[in-house]
Design a protein around this motif. Sequence first.
Motif, PDB file in Angstrom:
ATOM      1  N   ASN A  58       0.815  -1.219   0.000  1.00 16.27           N
ATOM      2  CA  ASN A  58       0.000   0.000   0.000  1.00 16.27           C
ATOM      3  C   ASN A  58       0.847   1.267   0.000  1.00 16.27           C
ATOM      4  OD1 ASN A  58      -2.369  -1.507   0.014  1.00 16.27           O
ATOM      5  ND2 ASN A  58      -2.339  -1.674   2.236  1.00 16.27           N
ATOM      6  N   GLY A  59       1.881   1.290  -0.834  1.00 17.51           N
ATOM      7  CA  GLY A  59       2.728   2.458  -0.962  1.00 17.51           C
ATOM      8  C   GLY A  59       3.794   2.606   0.109  1.00 17.51           C
ATOM      9  N   VAL A  60       3.864   1.679   1.064  1.00 21.73           N
ATOM     10  CA  VAL A  60       4.865   1.728   2.132  1.00 21.73           C
ATOM     11  C   VAL A  60       5.926   0.671   1.835  1.00 21.73           C
ATOM     12  CG1 VAL A  60       5.268   1.412   4.596  1.00 21.73           C
ATOM     13  CG2 VAL A  60       3.177   2.522   3.813  1.00 21.73           C
ATOM     14  N   HIS A  61       7.192   1.089   1.913  1.00 20.40           N
ATOM     15  CA  HIS A  61       8.296   0.165   1.660  1.00 20.40           C
ATOM     16  C   HIS A  61       8.808  -0.414   2.975  1.00 20.40           C
ATOM     17  CE1 HIS A  61       8.744   1.291  -2.585  1.00 20.40           C
ATOM     18  NE2 HIS A  61       8.306   2.470  -2.168  1.00 20.40           N
ATOM     19  N   PHE A  62       9.092  -1.712   2.963  1.00 23.00           N
ATOM     20  CA  PHE A  62       9.696  -2.373   4.111  1.00 23.00           C
ATOM     21  C   PHE A  62      10.601  -3.468   3.587  1.00 23.00           C
ATOM     22  CE2 PHE A  62       5.734  -4.464   3.264  1.00 23.00           C
ATOM     23  CZ  PHE A  62       5.974  -5.813   3.447  1.00 23.00           C
ATOM     24  N   LYS A  63      11.368  -4.088   4.473  1.00 23.55           N
ATOM     25  CA  LYS A  63      12.376  -5.046   4.037  1.00 23.55           C
ATOM     26  C   LYS A  63      12.061  -6.474   4.474  1.00 23.55           C
ATOM     27  CE  LYS A  63      16.339  -1.917   3.860  1.00 23.55           C
ATOM     28  NZ  LYS A  63      15.994  -1.412   2.599  1.00 23.55           N
ATOM     29  N   VAL A  64      12.494  -7.383   3.647  1.00 28.40           N
ATOM     30  CA  VAL A  64      12.587  -8.785   4.033  1.00 28.40           C
ATOM     31  C   VAL A  64      14.060  -9.149   3.861  1.00 28.40           C
ATOM     32  CG1 VAL A  64      10.224  -9.367   3.374  1.00 28.40           C
ATOM     33  CG2 VAL A  64      12.041  -9.724   1.739  1.00 28.40           C
ATOM     34  N   ARG A  65      14.548 -10.011   4.713  1.00 26.71           N
ATOM     35  CA  ARG A  65      15.951 -10.442   4.648  1.00 26.71           C
ATOM     36  C   ARG A  65      15.964 -11.936   4.419  1.00 26.71           C
ATOM     37  NH1 ARG A  65      19.215  -8.058   9.203  1.00 26.71           N
ATOM     38  NH2 ARG A  65      19.202  -6.338   7.724  1.00 26.71           N
ATOM     39  N   SER A  66      16.687 -12.356   3.379  1.00 34.32           N
ATOM     40  CA  SER A  66      16.782 -13.788   3.111  1.00 34.32           C
ATOM     41  C   SER A  66      18.149 -14.291   3.554  1.00 34.32           C
ATOM     42  CB  SER A  66      16.539 -14.089   1.634  1.00 34.32           C
ATOM     43  OG  SER A  66      17.521 -13.479   0.826  1.00 34.32           O
ATOM     44  N   TYR A  67      18.135 -15.441   4.194  1.00 28.01           N
ATOM     45  CA  TYR A  67      19.337 -16.112   4.687  1.00 28.01           C
ATOM     46  C   TYR A  67      19.452 -17.453   3.975  1.00 28.01           C
ATOM     47  CZ  TYR A  67      18.953 -12.965   8.747  1.00 28.01           C
ATOM     48  OH  TYR A  67      18.873 -11.878   9.568  1.00 28.01           O
ATOM     49  N   GLN A  68      20.663 -17.756   3.541  1.00 27.92           N
ATOM     50  CA  GLN A  68      20.933 -19.049   2.946  1.00 27.92           C
ATOM     51  C   GLN A  68      21.914 -19.782   3.852  1.00 27.92           C
ATOM     52  OE1 GLN A  68      19.237 -19.978   0.223  1.00 27.92           O
ATOM     53  NE2 GLN A  68      18.277 -17.968   0.335  1.00 27.92           N
ATOM     54  N   PRO A  69      21.772 -21.097   4.007  1.00 31.17           N
ATOM     55  CA  PRO A  69      22.736 -21.841   4.814  1.00 31.17           C
ATOM     56  C   PRO A  69      24.115 -21.820   4.158  1.00 31.17           C
ATOM     57  CG  PRO A  69      21.196 -23.331   3.749  1.00 31.17           C
ATOM     58  CD  PRO A  69      20.741 -21.946   3.422  1.00 31.17           C
ATOM     59  N   PRO A  70      25.174 -21.971   4.935  1.00 31.07           N
ATOM     60  CA  PRO A  70      26.528 -21.952   4.369  1.00 31.07           C
ATOM     61  C   PRO A  70      26.699 -22.982   3.255  1.00 31.07           C
ATOM     62  CG  PRO A  70      26.617 -21.941   6.769  1.00 31.07           C
ATOM     63  CD  PRO A  70      25.189 -22.173   6.386  1.00 31.07           C
ATOM     64  N   GLY A  71      27.317 -22.543   2.156  1.00 27.65           N
ATOM     65  CA  GLY A  71      27.626 -23.446   1.057  1.00 27.65           C
ATOM     66  C   GLY A  71      26.453 -23.831   0.193  1.00 27.65           C
ATOM     67  N   ARG A  72      25.294 -23.219   0.382  1.00 27.86           N
ATOM     68  CA  ARG A  72      24.107 -23.651  -0.372  1.00 27.86           C
ATOM     69  C   ARG A  72      23.411 -22.485  -1.069  1.00 27.86           C
ATOM     70  NH1 ARG A  72      21.320 -28.164   2.206  1.00 27.86           N
ATOM     71  NH2 ARG A  72      20.212 -28.245   0.255  1.00 27.86           N
ATOM     72  N   PHE A 100      15.563 -18.750  14.252  1.00 28.27           N
ATOM     73  CA  PHE A 100      15.404 -19.616  13.079  1.00 28.27           C
ATOM     74  C   PHE A 100      16.686 -20.337  12.671  1.00 28.27           C
ATOM     75  CE2 PHE A 100      15.647 -15.189  11.547  1.00 28.27           C
ATOM     76  CZ  PHE A 100      16.851 -15.237  10.870  1.00 28.27           C
ATOM     77  N   LEU A 101      17.727 -20.270  13.484  1.00 29.57           N
ATOM     78  CA  LEU A 101      18.975 -20.973  13.154  1.00 29.57           C
ATOM     79  C   LEU A 101      18.810 -22.471  12.944  1.00 29.57           C
ATOM     80  CD1 LEU A 101      21.679 -19.159  15.252  1.00 29.57           C
ATOM     81  CD2 LEU A 101      21.367 -19.149  12.778  1.00 29.57           C
ATOM     82  N   PRO A 102      17.926 -23.159  13.698  1.00 29.15           N
ATOM     83  CA  PRO A 102      17.763 -24.600  13.427  1.00 29.15           C
ATOM     84  C   PRO A 102      17.384 -24.903  11.982  1.00 29.15           C
ATOM     85  CG  PRO A 102      16.766 -24.039  15.523  1.00 29.15           C
ATOM     86  CD  PRO A 102      17.158 -22.744  14.880  1.00 29.15           C
ATOM     87  N   TRP A 103      16.591 -24.040  11.348  1.00 29.59           N
ATOM     88  CA  TRP A 103      16.214 -24.284   9.955  1.00 29.59           C
ATOM     89  C   TRP A 103      17.418 -24.102   9.034  1.00 29.59           C
ATOM     90  CZ3 TRP A 103      12.640 -22.639  13.443  1.00 29.59           C
ATOM     91  CH2 TRP A 103      11.458 -23.358  13.488  1.00 29.59           C
ATOM     92  N   LEU A 104      18.240 -23.087   9.292  1.00 31.74           N
ATOM     93  CA  LEU A 104      19.454 -22.918   8.493  1.00 31.74           C
ATOM     94  C   LEU A 104      20.380 -24.116   8.665  1.00 31.74           C
ATOM     95  CD1 LEU A 104      20.164 -19.134   9.117  1.00 31.74           C
ATOM     96  CD2 LEU A 104      19.498 -20.187   6.951  1.00 31.74           C
ATOM     97  N   GLU A 105      20.486 -24.606   9.901  1.00 34.76           N
ATOM     98  CA  GLU A 105      21.344 -25.769  10.166  1.00 34.76           C
ATOM     99  C   GLU A 105      20.833 -27.019   9.456  1.00 34.76           C
ATOM    100  OE1 GLU A 105      21.367 -25.773  14.426  1.00 34.76           O
ATOM    101  OE2 GLU A 105      22.869 -24.185  14.528  1.00 34.76           O
ATOM    102  N   MET A 106      19.512 -27.088   9.206  1.00 40.81           N
ATOM    103  CA  MET A 106      18.941 -28.231   8.476  1.00 40.81           C
ATOM    104  C   MET A 106      19.041 -28.043   6.972  1.00 40.81           C
ATOM    105  SD  MET A 106      15.563 -29.315  10.695  1.00 40.81           S
ATOM    106  CE  MET A 106      14.720 -27.760  10.499  1.00 40.81           C
ATOM    107  N   GLY A 107      19.613 -26.913   6.521  1.00 42.50           N
ATOM    108  CA  GLY A 107      19.786 -26.688   5.096  1.00 42.50           C
ATOM    109  C   GLY A 107      18.666 -25.916   4.433  1.00 42.50           C
ATOM    110  N   TRP A 108      17.777 -25.315   5.207  1.00 38.35           N
ATOM    111  CA  TRP A 108      16.692 -24.510   4.655  1.00 38.35           C
ATOM    112  C   TRP A 108      17.171 -23.082   4.450  1.00 38.35           C
ATOM    113  CZ3 TRP A 108      10.984 -25.345   5.704  1.00 38.35           C
ATOM    114  CH2 TRP A 108      10.684 -26.705   5.860  1.00 38.35           C
ATOM    115  N   SER A 109      16.513 -22.366   3.542  1.00 44.43           N
ATOM    116  CA  SER A 109      16.678 -20.919   3.491  1.00 44.43           C
ATOM    117  C   SER A 109      15.592 -20.324   4.391  1.00 44.43           C
ATOM    118  CB  SER A 109      16.560 -20.399   2.057  1.00 44.43           C
ATOM    119  OG  SER A 109      15.283 -20.645   1.539  1.00 44.43           O
ATOM    120  N   VAL A 110      15.817 -19.099   4.849  1.00 44.03           N
ATOM    121  CA  VAL A 110      14.857 -18.418   5.721  1.00 44.03           C
ATOM    122  C   VAL A 110      14.632 -17.021   5.179  1.00 44.03           C
ATOM    123  CG1 VAL A 110      14.411 -17.529   8.044  1.00 44.03           C
ATOM    124  CG2 VAL A 110      15.581 -19.725   7.755  1.00 44.03           C
ATOM    125  N   VAL A 111      13.380 -16.610   5.116  1.00 42.75           N
ATOM    126  CA  VAL A 111      13.041 -15.235   4.759  1.00 42.75           C
ATOM    127  C   VAL A 111      12.423 -14.609   6.000  1.00 42.75           C
ATOM    128  CG1 VAL A 111      11.745 -13.733   3.214  1.00 42.75           C
ATOM    129  CG2 VAL A 111      12.652 -15.919   2.366  1.00 42.75           C
TER     130      VAL A 111
END
Length: 160
Positions: A58-72, A100-111
Amino acid sequence: MLDPQAAALLKLLQDNRVPPVNLQTPAQAREAYLARRTYSQPDPPEVGEVLDHEVQANGVHFKVRSYQPPGRSAALLPALVYYHGGGWTMGSKESSALTFLPWLEMGWSVVNVEYRLTNVSLAPAAVEDCRCALRWIYRNADYRVRASVADDLEHIKELR
């Protein structure tokens, strides 16, 4: 009997002279919540690629941050969409990185989604921001959908 971890957190709050939340204004509670990370949590470990993306609701800007697990970072991965806690009134995407670190450790990406808090906009702004972030994620994802999840994907498509 109080859980030992809860007792340790309460002691930390007391040692740092943080008043009970019910005695603080919403602004004070938000500030104390963000400051608490510096003495109650370790620094987050290294992760793979971290990217900030801008989303508009609705005309307002905000951020999402994506994290990828190491090496993936180039791989197609399952993803967790994470909305930080705080009852729409406090918290931030930065304050929840360890959650949300457990998901990164399992090889997931996180947004990890930032959304407007109640001190910035009235309801339903935060919910709208979260919905727009999910739509942005859907539009920017690379899908290879198995037949067993196709029905679930159809529900997400309805948000577009």
